[in-house]
Design an enzyme around this catalytic site. Structure first.
Site, mmCIF file in Angstrom:
data_model
loop_
_atom_site.group_PDB
_atom_site.id
_atom_site.type_symbol
_atom_site.label_atom_id
_atom_site.label_comp_id
_atom_site.label_asym_id
_atom_site.label_seq_id
_atom_site.Cartn_x
_atom_site.Cartn_y
_atom_site.Cartn_z
ATOM 1 N N GLU A 187 35.200 -27.954 14.304
ATOM 2 C CA GLU A 187 35.502 -28.195 15.746
ATOM 3 C C GLU A 187 37.121 -28.099 16.222
ATOM 4 O O GLU A 187 37.359 -27.465 17.094
ATOM 5 C CB GLU A 187 35.082 -29.713 16.411
ATOM 6 C CG GLU A 187 33.773 -30.050 15.991
ATOM 7 C CD GLU A 187 32.914 -29.002 16.753
ATOM 8 O OE1 GLU A 187 33.047 -28.384 18.050
ATOM 9 O OE2 GLU A 187 31.572 -28.832 16.393
ATOM 10 N N ASP B 186 34.025 -21.896 11.156
ATOM 11 C CA ASP B 186 33.930 -21.997 9.731
ATOM 12 C C ASP B 186 34.864 -21.750 8.616
ATOM 13 O O ASP B 186 35.123 -22.411 7.804
ATOM 14 C CB ASP B 186 32.366 -21.450 9.099
ATOM 15 C CG ASP B 186 31.229 -22.077 9.892
ATOM 16 O OD1 ASP B 186 31.418 -23.364 10.578
ATOM 17 O OD2 ASP B 186 30.073 -21.492 9.801
#
Length: 419
Positions: A277, A358
């Site tokens: 995030e 990611d």
């Protein structure tokens, strides 16, 4: 020569319905024929979870198919039954005019739409979600949520509608630019108000307790240079068994973890989710999507400004005269078929952002295996589809398919280890 408004609309409407239905049926058929666990997930996902995931996907897909056809039939009925001009005349007959007519008309349509959606919400919550063990909402809580939602919508929406009318009516030919500026301001205010004033009306938010998890997450945020307003746990389990985490706020966001996520994940897994995030914020994905959303709003307002005084639009759907409320309603009801083809472009951009986040998570948290297991755990706990049809996922999925995402994580981890 009268412009072919209705034939053009029906052509685009039919195209959207056909494409969306075909993709959904294709996905349902693909999932129904799937067996076992994808090779990359062997040993990570058990057969029981895979079977429940298929059943949940099929149940949701069939439910979505019913909703889709109901929504399509309702849209056509509202547009061609004469309901819209009849409602306009009925409200005007009661002495309403100007801003009051504009607001009453749009509120009445919104209320009618909300009432028709209630049976679907009830069925999805208390039958479909309950069948798979997700629903934890009591009837009392469900009713309270709806009542709070109506009060909140009225408190914010009614003054907003009066303001929209004022901009459209009194700021001249460039009203759409003035209204756009106002809506940007409203968006910023709501982003500020949501975490502290709106969200607590529906959920409780408690600071993440001291301990290993809090220490790890705070250290991770500090190492990433991520300024935030604290770590909070939300009582998501009051309503659902689904797990998630999110940030809320524009400049210094709150980090919110579902209590289900805190209870089920290891420290490294939770840290990897948080790092992902943070990656979105460091790459300004949230700000880019907000900018794109606002650009779309600006385009819609410009189109609306061109159609407000275009008589063929009103005549095509039974109105005797142009009006601001009719223009806004017709653009809202008729607009989606003309832009639905943008969906795969938006989904592709979102998936690219997920891959970027990611990669950032792997660099900052240095635990690619934990990120992979966290994603597998989230997919398993939420019974996400393990076998989506490639065309369906390309059109609709905002996140990469799990097997593709895990392959990308493994490739990135290998590159990082080789450096």
């Amino acid at each position: 020569m009268t412009p072919p408004v209705v034939p053009v609309f029906l052509a685009f409407f039919t195209a959207q319905l056909a494409v969306e239905t075909a993709l959904l049926l294709l996905n349902l058929r693909h999932v129904a024929r799937a067996r076992g666990v994808p090779a990359l997930l062997a040993g990570r996902v058990d057969e029981g979870t895979a079977d429940r995931s298929r059943a949940y996907t099929l149940a949701n897909g069939r439910f979505a198919l019913i909703q889709e056809f109901f929504s399509a039939a309702l849209t056509l009925a509202v547009l061609f039954s004469g309901l819209l001009p009849a409602l306009d005349r009925a409200l005007a007959g009661r002495g309403l005019a100007g801003a009051h007519l504009f607001v009453a008309y749009l509120v009445a349509l919104s209320a009618g739409s909300a009432l028709l959606a209630l049976p679907f919400s009830l069925w999805h919550t208390f039958r479909l979600e309950a069948r798979f063990g997700f629903n934890r909402t009591t009837p009392r809580l469900w009713v309270l949520d709806r009542v709070k939602g109506v009060v909140l919508q009225a408190a914010i929406g009614v003054p907003l509608l009066y303001a929209i009318y004022a901009f459209m009516r009194f700021t001249g030919a460039l009203w759409w630019l003035w209204l756009f500026g106002f809506l940007v301001l409203v968006q910023v205010v709501l982003l500020w108000a949501y975490p502290t004033l709106i969200a607590p009306l529906f959920n409780r938010f408690e600071p993440l307790p001291d301990g290993e998890l809090r220490a790890r997450l705070e250290r991770l945020a500090h190492d990433a240079g991520f300024r935030n307003r604290g770590l909070f746990v939300m009582d998501a389990s009051r309503r659902s068994g689904h797990s998630n985490a999110y940030f809320t706020g524009l400049l210094r966001p709150r980090i919110v973890l579902f209590d289900t996520l805190v209870a089920n994940m290891s420290v490294d897994e939770a840290a990897s989710v948080l790092a992902h995030e943070i990656g979105h914020y460091r790459a300004r994905h949230i700000h880019r999507r907000l900018a794109l959303s606002l650009a779309g709003t600006l385009v819609v307002l410009f189109v609306l400004s061109r159609l407000v005084a275009w008589p063929p639009l009103y005549a095509a759907f039974g109105f005797d005269r142009p009006s601001l409320q009719a223009a806004l309603t017709l653009v809202s009801l008729c607009g989606a078929p003309f832009v639905f083809w943008l969906s795969p472009l938006a989904a592709r951009l979102s998936r690219r952002h997920e891959y970027e986040a990611d990669r950032y998570a792997i660099r900052i948290a240095r635990a690619p295996a934990a990120l992979a297991t966290a994603l597998v755990r989230l997919n398993g706990e939420n019974l996400s589809n393990l076998h989506p049809h490639p065309w369906y996922s390309a059109w609709h999925y905002s996140h990469p398919v799990l097997v593709e995402r895990l392959a990308a994580i493994e490739a990135e981890a290998s590159r990082a280890a080789a450096v």
